[in-house]
Design a protein around this motif. Structure first.
Motif, PDB file in Angstrom:
ATOM      1  N   VAL A 166       0.839  -1.202   0.000  1.00  0.00           N
ATOM      2  CA  VAL A 166       0.000   0.000   0.000  1.00  0.00           C
ATOM      3  C   VAL A 166       0.871   1.248   0.000  1.00  0.00           C
ATOM      4  CG1 VAL A 166      -1.610   1.376   1.369  1.00  0.00           C
ATOM      5  CG2 VAL A 166      -2.027  -1.068   1.049  1.00  0.00           C
ATOM      6  N   ALA A 167       1.867   1.295   0.900  1.00  0.00           N
ATOM      7  CA  ALA A 167       2.754   2.462   0.949  1.00  0.00           C
ATOM      8  C   ALA A 167       3.419   2.692  -0.401  1.00  0.00           C
ATOM      9  CB  ALA A 167       3.795   2.278   2.050  1.00  0.00           C
ATOM     10  N   ALA A 225       8.198  13.249  -9.253  1.00  0.00           N
ATOM     11  CA  ALA A 225       7.433  13.678 -10.418  1.00  0.00           C
ATOM     12  C   ALA A 225       6.435  14.769 -10.036  1.00  0.00           C
ATOM     13  CB  ALA A 225       6.705  12.484 -11.023  1.00  0.00           C
ATOM     14  N   ASP A 226       6.189  15.679 -10.972  1.00  0.00           N
ATOM     15  CA  ASP A 226       5.232  16.760 -10.756  1.00  0.00           C
ATOM     16  C   ASP A 226       3.850  16.259 -11.168  1.00  0.00           C
ATOM     17  OD1 ASP A 226       3.935  19.112 -10.327  1.00  0.00           O
ATOM     18  OD2 ASP A 226       4.840  20.197 -12.016  1.00  0.00           O
ATOM     19  N   ARG A 227       3.108  15.756 -10.215  1.00  0.00           N
ATOM     20  CA  ARG A 227       1.782  15.196 -10.480  1.00  0.00           C
ATOM     21  C   ARG A 227       0.922  15.334  -9.235  1.00  0.00           C
ATOM     22  NH1 ARG A 227       1.629  10.295  -7.838  1.00  0.00           N
ATOM     23  NH2 ARG A 227       3.598   9.174  -7.566  1.00  0.00           N
ATOM     24  N   GLY A 228      -0.345  14.990  -9.370  1.00  0.00           N
ATOM     25  CA  GLY A 228      -1.255  15.050  -8.244  1.00  0.00           C
ATOM     26  C   GLY A 228      -0.979  13.961  -7.227  1.00  0.00           C
ATOM     27  N   GLU A 229      -1.488  14.165  -6.018  1.00  0.00           N
ATOM     28  CA  GLU A 229      -1.306  13.189  -4.958  1.00  0.00           C
ATOM     29  C   GLU A 229      -2.443  12.185  -4.940  1.00  0.00           C
ATOM     30  OE1 GLU A 229       1.567  13.242  -3.792  1.00  0.00           O
ATOM     31  OE2 GLU A 229       2.045  15.228  -4.567  1.00  0.00           O
ATOM     32  N   ARG A 230      -2.170  11.022  -4.337  1.00  0.00           N
ATOM     33  CA  ARG A 230      -3.133   9.935  -4.319  1.00  0.00           C
ATOM     34  C   ARG A 230      -3.372   9.503  -2.881  1.00  0.00           C
ATOM     35  NH1 ARG A 230      -5.832   9.496  -8.752  1.00  0.00           N
ATOM     36  NH2 ARG A 230      -5.808   7.222  -8.962  1.00  0.00           N
ATOM     37  N   CYS A 231      -4.565   8.995  -2.607  1.00  0.00           N
ATOM     38  CA  CYS A 231      -4.890   8.508  -1.265  1.00  0.00           C
ATOM     39  C   CYS A 231      -5.646   7.190  -1.379  1.00  0.00           C
ATOM     40  CB  CYS A 231      -5.714   9.534  -0.487  1.00  0.00           C
ATOM     41  SG  CYS A 231      -7.337   9.894  -1.196  1.00  0.00           S
ATOM     42  N   LEU A 232      -5.727   6.476  -0.276  1.00  0.00           N
ATOM     43  CA  LEU A 232      -6.447   5.211  -0.228  1.00  0.00           C
ATOM     44  C   LEU A 232      -7.269   5.163   1.052  1.00  0.00           C
ATOM     45  CD1 LEU A 232      -5.435   1.701  -1.256  1.00  0.00           C
ATOM     46  CD2 LEU A 232      -6.087   2.024   1.129  1.00  0.00           C
ATOM     47  N   ASP A 233      -8.511   4.746   0.934  1.00  0.00           N
ATOM     48  CA  ASP A 233      -9.374   4.550   2.094  1.00  0.00           C
ATOM     49  C   ASP A 233      -9.036   3.192   2.699  1.00  0.00           C
ATOM     50  OD1 ASP A 233     -11.372   4.087   3.924  1.00  0.00           O
ATOM     51  OD2 ASP A 233     -13.024   4.580   2.564  1.00  0.00           O
ATOM     52  N   PRO A 234      -8.461   3.157   3.918  1.00  0.00           N
ATOM     53  CA  PRO A 234      -8.024   1.862   4.482  1.00  0.00           C
ATOM     54  C   PRO A 234      -9.175   0.905   4.740  1.00  0.00           C
ATOM     55  CG  PRO A 234      -7.852   3.607   6.118  1.00  0.00           C
ATOM     56  CD  PRO A 234      -8.130   4.279   4.813  1.00  0.00           C
ATOM     57  N   SER A 235     -10.415   1.401   4.781  1.00  0.00           N
ATOM     58  CA  SER A 235     -11.552   0.493   4.977  1.00  0.00           C
ATOM     59  C   SER A 235     -11.742  -0.432   3.772  1.00  0.00           C
ATOM     60  CB  SER A 235     -12.833   1.283   5.241  1.00  0.00           C
ATOM     61  OG  SER A 235     -13.250   1.989   4.087  1.00  0.00           O
ATOM     62  N   LEU A 236     -11.102  -0.111   2.640  1.00  0.00           N
ATOM     63  CA  LEU A 236     -11.189  -0.975   1.458  1.00  0.00           C
ATOM     64  C   LEU A 236     -10.274  -2.193   1.562  1.00  0.00           C
ATOM     65  CD1 LEU A 236     -11.205   1.749  -1.351  1.00  0.00           C
ATOM     66  CD2 LEU A 236     -13.171   0.538  -0.376  1.00  0.00           C
ATOM     67  N   LEU A 237      -9.364  -2.188   2.530  1.00  0.00           N
ATOM     68  CA  LEU A 237      -8.466  -3.328   2.700  1.00  0.00           C
ATOM     69  C   LEU A 237      -9.180  -4.458   3.438  1.00  0.00           C
ATOM     70  CD1 LEU A 237      -5.245  -1.391   3.756  1.00  0.00           C
ATOM     71  CD2 LEU A 237      -5.878  -2.207   1.470  1.00  0.00           C
ATOM     72  N   LEU A 259       0.941   4.057  -3.139  1.00  0.00           N
ATOM     73  CA  LEU A 259       0.588   5.468  -2.972  1.00  0.00           C
ATOM     74  C   LEU A 259       1.607   6.404  -3.619  1.00  0.00           C
ATOM     75  CD1 LEU A 259      -0.706   5.347   0.703  1.00  0.00           C
ATOM     76  CD2 LEU A 259      -2.063   6.030  -1.298  1.00  0.00           C
ATOM     77  N   VAL A 260       2.867   5.992  -3.692  1.00  0.00           N
ATOM     78  CA  VAL A 260       3.882   6.840  -4.317  1.00  0.00           C
ATOM     79  C   VAL A 260       4.225   6.385  -5.729  1.00  0.00           C
ATOM     80  CG1 VAL A 260       4.866   7.586  -2.122  1.00  0.00           C
ATOM     81  CG2 VAL A 260       5.775   5.538  -3.232  1.00  0.00           C
ATOM     82  N   GLY A 261       3.521   5.367  -6.239  1.00  0.00           N
ATOM     83  CA  GLY A 261       3.719   4.928  -7.610  1.00  0.00           C
ATOM     84  C   GLY A 261       4.797   3.893  -7.812  1.00  0.00           C
ATOM     85  N   ASN A 262       5.253   3.243  -6.735  1.00  0.00           N
ATOM     86  CA  ASN A 262       6.272   2.196  -6.849  1.00  0.00           C
ATOM     87  C   ASN A 262       5.638   0.841  -7.115  1.00  0.00           C
ATOM     88  OD1 ASN A 262       8.152   4.137  -6.161  1.00  0.00           O
ATOM     89  ND2 ASN A 262       8.408   3.432  -4.047  1.00  0.00           N
ATOM     90  N   VAL A 305      -3.185  -7.256  -3.842  1.00  0.00           N
ATOM     91  CA  VAL A 305      -1.961  -6.481  -4.025  1.00  0.00           C
ATOM     92  C   VAL A 305      -1.883  -5.922  -5.437  1.00  0.00           C
ATOM     93  CG1 VAL A 305       0.560  -6.635  -4.103  1.00  0.00           C
ATOM     94  CG2 VAL A 305      -0.690  -7.690  -2.216  1.00  0.00           C
ATOM     95  N   ASP A 306      -2.166  -6.771  -6.436  1.00  0.00           N
ATOM     96  CA  ASP A 306      -2.106  -6.314  -7.830  1.00  0.00           C
ATOM     97  C   ASP A 306      -3.150  -5.241  -8.117  1.00  0.00           C
ATOM     98  OD1 ASP A 306      -0.068  -8.123  -8.253  1.00  0.00           O
ATOM     99  OD2 ASP A 306      -1.356  -9.648  -9.186  1.00  0.00           O
ATOM    100  N   GLY A 307      -4.272  -5.267  -7.393  1.00  0.00           N
ATOM    101  CA  GLY A 307      -5.357  -4.322  -7.657  1.00  0.00           C
ATOM    102  C   GLY A 307      -5.282  -3.042  -6.858  1.00  0.00           C
ATOM    103  N   LEU A 308      -4.232  -2.874  -6.045  1.00  0.00           N
ATOM    104  CA  LEU A 308      -4.152  -1.667  -5.216  1.00  0.00           C
ATOM    105  C   LEU A 308      -4.194  -0.370  -6.020  1.00  0.00           C
ATOM    106  CD1 LEU A 308      -1.550  -2.732  -2.493  1.00  0.00           C
ATOM    107  CD2 LEU A 308      -3.977  -2.225  -2.139  1.00  0.00           C
ATOM    108  N   PRO A 309      -3.486  -0.262  -7.164  1.00  0.00           N
ATOM    109  CA  PRO A 309      -3.554   1.009  -7.901  1.00  0.00           C
ATOM    110  C   PRO A 309      -4.971   1.411  -8.281  1.00  0.00           C
ATOM    111  CG  PRO A 309      -1.715  -0.298  -8.688  1.00  0.00           C
ATOM    112  CD  PRO A 309      -2.492  -1.182  -7.756  1.00  0.00           C
TER     113      PRO A 309
END
Length: 340
Positions: free
Chosen positions: A42-43, A161-173, A46-49, A305-309
């Protein structure tokens, strides 16, 4: 100048972890790697790794770091209070920090371990294909040990990278309860029927004898039928050894490669991570599954894990600070009560 993160104050036993040294256990090399691969992924998401990129695993409380160079993008997957230059910021969200800014990760509100990742990962030399830290062998990470004040963590990217930020609702885990699914064996014949019944029908409690290597449980004694010594054999992740005390030990990420105590069962992979997040005193119970069900559990974990993005959302504008997130921040400081 190469961009770094300078460690001002490390959390207890904070280490750099990736997916571990897969394929070397036959040579006596411990796998190591993240104790909770899902939160680690997840971490990174969130940063695109990629999911297995190196990230910092912290225990009970997080780290304080300062950006040197940058800007950098960082994200924390944990239920903890975060501040940037003393101002509250959300977890489960990527943050773009500039040169000189400081991030502080406070104590965990729940669980034992959290993770923070940086876009691009760390510029560290792999050891046997991994930068995972294994403290007992002083292998991997930064000088083979836990983070310490003054450490400078080199980053693979000089600028985020110059791009927007992303978040995740932990209740989806996926939710995690106190039932750990196990496959019996491979030495269940070393235990009496009463011993196996106690293992599967009674509650156990996480003891204070727990670290990244293993977790000893308190509870009913598991009765041996043929002694408690076997010819040493391989130790898989989640193996449940039962030494002469009859108290089970579940082996975790930093486990030894072989062992000579009989193994009554093996905890399925995703539930090993759930155990690694349990604190001393928490209760659990084991539930048996067959090989087919264990395979399905592991397949669903890989799909998650594969579907996190696909679960990530834009963190731009006021959507980042909805009422649920605001209630999770400590927005008031310096207040004391008028009673003891």
């Amino acid at each position: 100048m190469t961009t770094h993160l300078r460690v001002v104050a490390p959390g207890p036993s904070s280490t750099i972890q990736d997916r571990g040294r897969v394929g070397y256990q036959r040579y006596g090399v411990s796998v190591a790697g993240a104790a909770d691969p899902l939160l680690h992924a997840v971490a990174n998401a969130l940063v695109g790794n990629r999911p297995g990129e190196g990230a910092v695993e912290f225990t009970l409380a997080g780290d304080s770091v300062v950006v040197e160079g940058g800007p950098v993008r960082i994200a924390v997957a944990a239920d903890a209070e975060l501040t940037v230059d003393g101002e509250p910021v959300p977890s489960w969200t990527s943050l773009r920090l500039t040169d000189g800014q400081s991030l502080r990760i406070g104590a965990l509100r729940s669980g034992m371990r959290g993770y923070w990742a940086v876009e691009g990962g760390f510029a560290l030399q792999p050891v046997l294909g991994s930068i995972a830290t294994h403290i007992r062998s002083r292998m991997g990470g930064l000088d083979g040990g836990a983070l310490k004040p003054g450490d400078r963590l080199p980053l693979a990217l000089d600028q985020a990278a110059d791009r927007g930020e992303r978040c995740l609702d932990p209740s989806l885990l996926p939710g995690r309860g106190g039932r750990l699914r196990v496959m019996l064996g491979p030495q269940q014949d070393y235990f009496t029927p009463a011993g196996i019944e106690a293992f599967l029908e009674e509650d156990y409690t996480v003891s204070h004898e727990a670290d990244r290597m293993g977790c000893r449980l308190d509870g009913p004694v598991i009765e041996h039928a043929r002694g408690f010594n076997i010819t040493s054999d391989g130790i898989p992740l989640g193996a449940v050894q039962v030494p002469g005390t009859g108290r089970p030990i579940v082996l975790l990420a930093d486990r030894q490669t072989t062992g000579g105590y009989p193994k009554i069962a093996c905890v399925v992979g995703p539930d090993v991570a759930a155990l690694a997040q349990m604190r001393p005193g928490e209760r659990l119970r084991f539930t048996p599954v067959d090989a087919a069900e264990a395979g399905r559990i592991q397949a669903r974990h890989r799909e998650m894990v594969d579907g996190l993005p696909a679960l990530l959302q834009s963190a731009g504008g006021f959507a980042l600070y909805d009422s649920g997130r605001l209630l999770g921040f400590n927005l008031i400081g310096g207040v004391v009560t008028g009673w003891d």
